[in-house]
Write an enzyme that holds these catalytic residues in place. Structure first.
Site, short mmCIF file in Angstrom:
data_model
loop_
_atom_site.label_atom_id
_atom_site.label_comp_id
_atom_site.label_asym_id
_atom_site.label_seq_id
_atom_site.Cartn_x
_atom_site.Cartn_y
_atom_site.Cartn_z
N GLY A 24 7.67 6.52 -0.77
CA GLY A 24 7.17 7.88 -0.72
C GLY A 24 7.09 8.35 0.73
N GLN A 46 4.26 13.28 7.68
CA GLN A 46 4.68 12.07 8.40
C GLN A 46 5.91 12.29 9.27
OE1 GLN A 46 4.45 9.76 4.51
NE2 GLN A 46 4.03 8.15 5.99
N CYS A 86 2.35 2.04 3.90
CA CYS A 86 2.64 3.40 4.34
C CYS A 86 3.61 3.33 5.50
CB CYS A 86 1.33 4.07 4.78
SG CYS A 86 1.55 5.75 5.38
N LEU A 87 4.62 4.19 5.49
CA LEU A 87 5.61 4.15 6.58
C LEU A 87 4.99 4.50 7.93
CD1 LEU A 87 8.71 5.72 4.78
CD2 LEU A 87 8.28 3.31 5.32
N HIS A 123 -1.26 9.11 -2.93
CA HIS A 123 -1.17 8.70 -1.52
C HIS A 123 -0.47 9.79 -0.69
CE1 HIS A 123 -0.17 5.43 1.61
NE2 HIS A 123 0.56 6.47 1.99
N GLU A 124 0.68 10.28 -1.21
CA GLU A 124 1.43 11.28 -0.44
C GLU A 124 0.69 12.61 -0.39
OE1 GLU A 124 3.59 9.96 1.27
OE2 GLU A 124 3.88 8.17 0.04
N HIS A 133 -1.72 12.65 2.42
CA HIS A 133 -1.11 12.94 3.73
C HIS A 133 -1.11 14.45 4.00
CE1 HIS A 133 0.35 9.13 5.30
NE2 HIS A 133 0.98 8.84 4.17
NI NI Z 1 1.75 7.03 3.61
#
Ligand code: NI
Length: 169
Positions: A46, A51, A91-92, A133-134, A137
């Site tokens: 995701g 991000q 998470c990236l 989660h996304e 963000h």
């Molecule tokens: Ni993330």
């Protein structure tokens, strides 16, 4: 298409609250295509626009093993959620860091697709985790915010150590 640089914690831009998308134009479609390419390239499941330092309410996800179930949500809103599950999240923006987070088991989300058509997505299990989660963000929230301050401090210390090792390697 192009790969976009991913902001890494503790970059303060990750705390930005994203604005609603009003223009469903070529630049939005380009953004979504670039976000998919960036997510797949980084082996992520995701990615939120936040991000990649674009503060619009856009997220992409693909929880399939075959990497062939792309889901793009624009202006997502949770209509209903129920149940709870604990899932080990990554998470990236936190490379190499994983932690258990408790979230709703099921969500029903209303969003728009890249062309502005309204869509409803019902998800449970890992996809429900990913969407929540996304969506966080887009509010400037990250998964370590859910951890106790002790747990968070330990994890962030480990992240810092990993970065220092990577820098000297
Ligand atoms: Ni993330």
């Amino acid at each position: 298409m192009s790969l976009l640089p991913i902001l890494e914690f503790p970059d303060p831009r990750l705390r930005t609250r994203a604005a609603p998308v009003h223009a469903f134009d070529a630049s939005l479609q380009q953004l979504v295509a670039d976000m998919f390419q960036t997510m797949y390239d980084a082996n992520g499941v995701g990615l939120a626009a936040t991000q990649v330092n674009v503060h619009q309410r856009v997220l992409v996800a693909d929880m399939s093993d075959e990497r062939n179930r792309p889901l793009a949500l624009v202006n997502p809103q949770i209509l209903e959620k129920d149940g709870s599950q604990v899932y080990q999240e990554g998470c990236l923006s936190f490379p190499g860091l994983y932690a258990d987070v408790t979230r709703a088991l099921r969500v029903r989300v209303r969003a728009q697709d890249v062309h502005g058509s309204e869509i409803t997505v019902e998800a449970d299990g890992p996809l429900a985790v990913c969407i929540q989660h996304e969506m966080d963000h887009l509010e400037g929230k990250v998964f370590v915010d859910y951890l106790s301050s002790l747990k968070r401090a330990l994890l962030l210390k480990r992240l810092d150590k990993q970065r220092k090792q990577a820098a000297t390697a």
